[in-house]
Design a protein around this motif. Sequence first.
Motif, short mmCIF file in Angstrom:
data_model
loop_
_atom_site.label_atom_id
_atom_site.label_comp_id
_atom_site.label_asym_id
_atom_site.label_seq_id
_atom_site.Cartn_x
_atom_site.Cartn_y
_atom_site.Cartn_z
N GLY A 19 -2.58 84.57 7.08
CA GLY A 19 -2.99 85.09 8.38
C GLY A 19 -1.84 84.89 9.34
N GLU A 20 -2.00 85.31 10.57
CA GLU A 20 -0.91 85.22 11.54
C GLU A 20 -0.32 83.82 11.63
OE1 GLU A 20 -0.10 85.91 16.25
OE2 GLU A 20 -1.60 87.16 15.27
N GLN A 21 -1.16 82.80 11.63
CA GLN A 21 -0.71 81.41 11.69
C GLN A 21 -1.03 80.66 10.40
OE1 GLN A 21 1.01 80.27 14.40
NE2 GLN A 21 0.77 82.27 15.35
N GLY A 22 -1.37 81.39 9.33
CA GLY A 22 -1.84 80.77 8.10
C GLY A 22 -0.75 80.19 7.24
N ASP A 23 -1.18 79.53 6.17
CA ASP A 23 -0.26 78.94 5.21
C ASP A 23 0.52 80.02 4.46
OD1 ASP A 23 -1.18 76.41 5.86
OD2 ASP A 23 -2.67 76.38 4.25
N ALA A 24 1.71 79.66 4.01
CA ALA A 24 2.50 80.56 3.19
C ALA A 24 1.80 80.73 1.84
CB ALA A 24 3.90 80.01 2.99
N VAL A 25 1.83 81.95 1.32
CA VAL A 25 1.18 82.21 0.04
C VAL A 25 2.20 82.33 -1.10
CG1 VAL A 25 -0.87 83.26 1.06
CG2 VAL A 25 1.08 84.71 0.47
N THR A 26 3.47 82.20 -0.79
CA THR A 26 4.51 82.16 -1.81
C THR A 26 5.36 80.93 -1.56
OG1 THR A 26 6.01 83.48 -0.46
CG2 THR A 26 4.65 84.68 -2.02
N GLU A 27 6.03 80.45 -2.59
CA GLU A 27 6.90 79.30 -2.39
C GLU A 27 8.06 79.72 -1.48
OE1 GLU A 27 8.18 75.67 -5.03
OE2 GLU A 27 9.11 77.52 -5.70
N THR A 28 8.35 78.89 -0.52
CA THR A 28 9.36 79.21 0.48
C THR A 28 10.55 78.27 0.38
OG1 THR A 28 8.43 77.69 2.11
CG2 THR A 28 7.54 79.96 2.08
N LEU A 29 11.62 78.61 1.06
CA LEU A 29 12.77 77.73 1.10
C LEU A 29 12.35 76.36 1.63
CD1 LEU A 29 16.38 78.37 1.99
CD2 LEU A 29 15.19 76.60 3.26
N TRP A 30 11.49 76.33 2.63
CA TRP A 30 11.00 75.07 3.21
C TRP A 30 10.43 74.18 2.09
CZ3 TRP A 30 5.99 72.99 3.55
CH2 TRP A 30 5.87 71.89 4.39
N GLN A 31 9.60 74.75 1.23
CA GLN A 31 9.02 73.98 0.13
C GLN A 31 10.09 73.58 -0.90
OE1 GLN A 31 6.26 77.19 -0.61
NE2 GLN A 31 4.54 75.75 -0.48
N GLN A 32 10.96 74.52 -1.20
CA GLN A 32 11.95 74.30 -2.26
C GLN A 32 12.95 73.21 -1.93
OE1 GLN A 32 13.56 78.20 -2.88
NE2 GLN A 32 11.70 78.96 -3.87
N VAL A 33 13.21 72.97 -0.65
CA VAL A 33 14.21 71.95 -0.28
C VAL A 33 13.59 70.63 0.12
CG1 VAL A 33 15.92 73.69 0.37
CG2 VAL A 33 14.45 72.67 2.14
N GLN A 78 9.48 76.62 10.59
CA GLN A 78 8.70 77.86 10.63
C GLN A 78 9.53 79.03 10.12
OE1 GLN A 78 6.14 78.64 14.04
NE2 GLN A 78 7.10 80.63 14.22
N TYR A 79 10.79 79.11 10.56
CA TYR A 79 11.66 80.21 10.14
C TYR A 79 11.79 80.25 8.62
CZ TYR A 79 15.64 83.30 9.69
OH TYR A 79 16.46 84.35 9.33
N TRP A 80 11.88 79.07 7.99
CA TRP A 80 12.10 78.99 6.55
C TRP A 80 10.80 78.85 5.77
CZ3 TRP A 80 16.37 80.88 4.88
CH2 TRP A 80 17.52 80.83 5.68
N GLY A 81 9.67 79.19 6.39
CA GLY A 81 8.41 79.29 5.66
C GLY A 81 7.53 78.07 5.68
N GLY A 82 7.81 77.13 6.57
CA GLY A 82 6.99 75.93 6.68
C GLY A 82 5.88 76.09 7.69
N PRO A 83 5.36 74.98 8.18
CA PRO A 83 4.26 75.01 9.15
C PRO A 83 4.62 75.83 10.39
CG PRO A 83 4.70 72.77 8.41
CD PRO A 83 5.81 73.62 7.87
N THR A 84 3.60 76.34 11.05
CA THR A 84 3.80 77.20 12.22
C THR A 84 3.61 76.43 13.53
OG1 THR A 84 1.50 77.91 12.11
CG2 THR A 84 3.13 79.29 10.97
N ALA A 85 3.86 75.13 13.52
CA ALA A 85 3.67 74.30 14.71
C ALA A 85 4.47 74.81 15.91
CB ALA A 85 4.03 72.85 14.42
N TYR A 86 5.67 75.32 15.67
CA TYR A 86 6.49 75.79 16.80
C TYR A 86 5.76 76.89 17.57
CZ TYR A 86 10.33 77.47 19.62
OH TYR A 86 11.10 77.83 20.69
N SER A 87 5.35 77.93 16.89
CA SER A 87 4.67 79.04 17.58
C SER A 87 3.31 78.64 18.12
CB SER A 87 4.52 80.24 16.64
OG SER A 87 5.77 80.87 16.47
N GLU A 88 2.62 77.76 17.42
CA GLU A 88 1.32 77.31 17.91
C GLU A 88 1.46 76.60 19.25
OE1 GLU A 88 -0.47 75.01 14.76
OE2 GLU A 88 -0.22 76.68 13.35
N GLU A 89 2.54 75.85 19.42
CA GLU A 89 2.75 75.10 20.66
C GLU A 89 3.50 75.90 21.72
OE1 GLU A 89 3.84 70.92 22.50
OE2 GLU A 89 2.65 71.25 20.72
#
Length: 149
Positions: A19-33, A78-89
């Motif tokens: 969803g707009e603020q939802g969890d990533a549904v694919t593995e992201t760079l954020w997860q991979q590193v 957020q840019y690299w596919g992690g949590p969306t805390a930046y945009s939420e705040e």
Amino acid sequence: MSENEQAGPPAPRLTLRSGEQGDAVTETLWQQVGGTPTFERIASEFYRRVREDEVLAPMYPDEDWEGAEWRLRTFLEQYWGGPTAYSEERGHPRLRMRHAPFPVTPEAKEHWLRHMHAALDAAELPPMHDAAFRDYIERAALAMVNRFD
């Protein structure tokens, strides 16, 4: 070249969210590193250096170093596919608008990049991820330049 082979570089991977603020549904760079701990290390190392920088440090209010570190970390996460805390705040990043009040000169850009590259050196990301991150920061830093005096 077979039908399954692509000519040229691969298409960029997009972060698909539930969803707009939802969890990533694919593995992201954020997860991979390594997720938040890796991004905390990058932001912490970056600001440790910026605090001592004669060009950049004066742009930060003394009472807001912790806030600046949080904003950088959460934006990058957020840019690299992690949590969306930046945009939420804070809403949409609007990077150029948010940096407009600061004298981001070519010299300031080079200082910023020196510290960010050092922070990435300290993070020791896998080569493919490191290259993608460095490519992004080079482009982003250039886009933030707003004064040439």
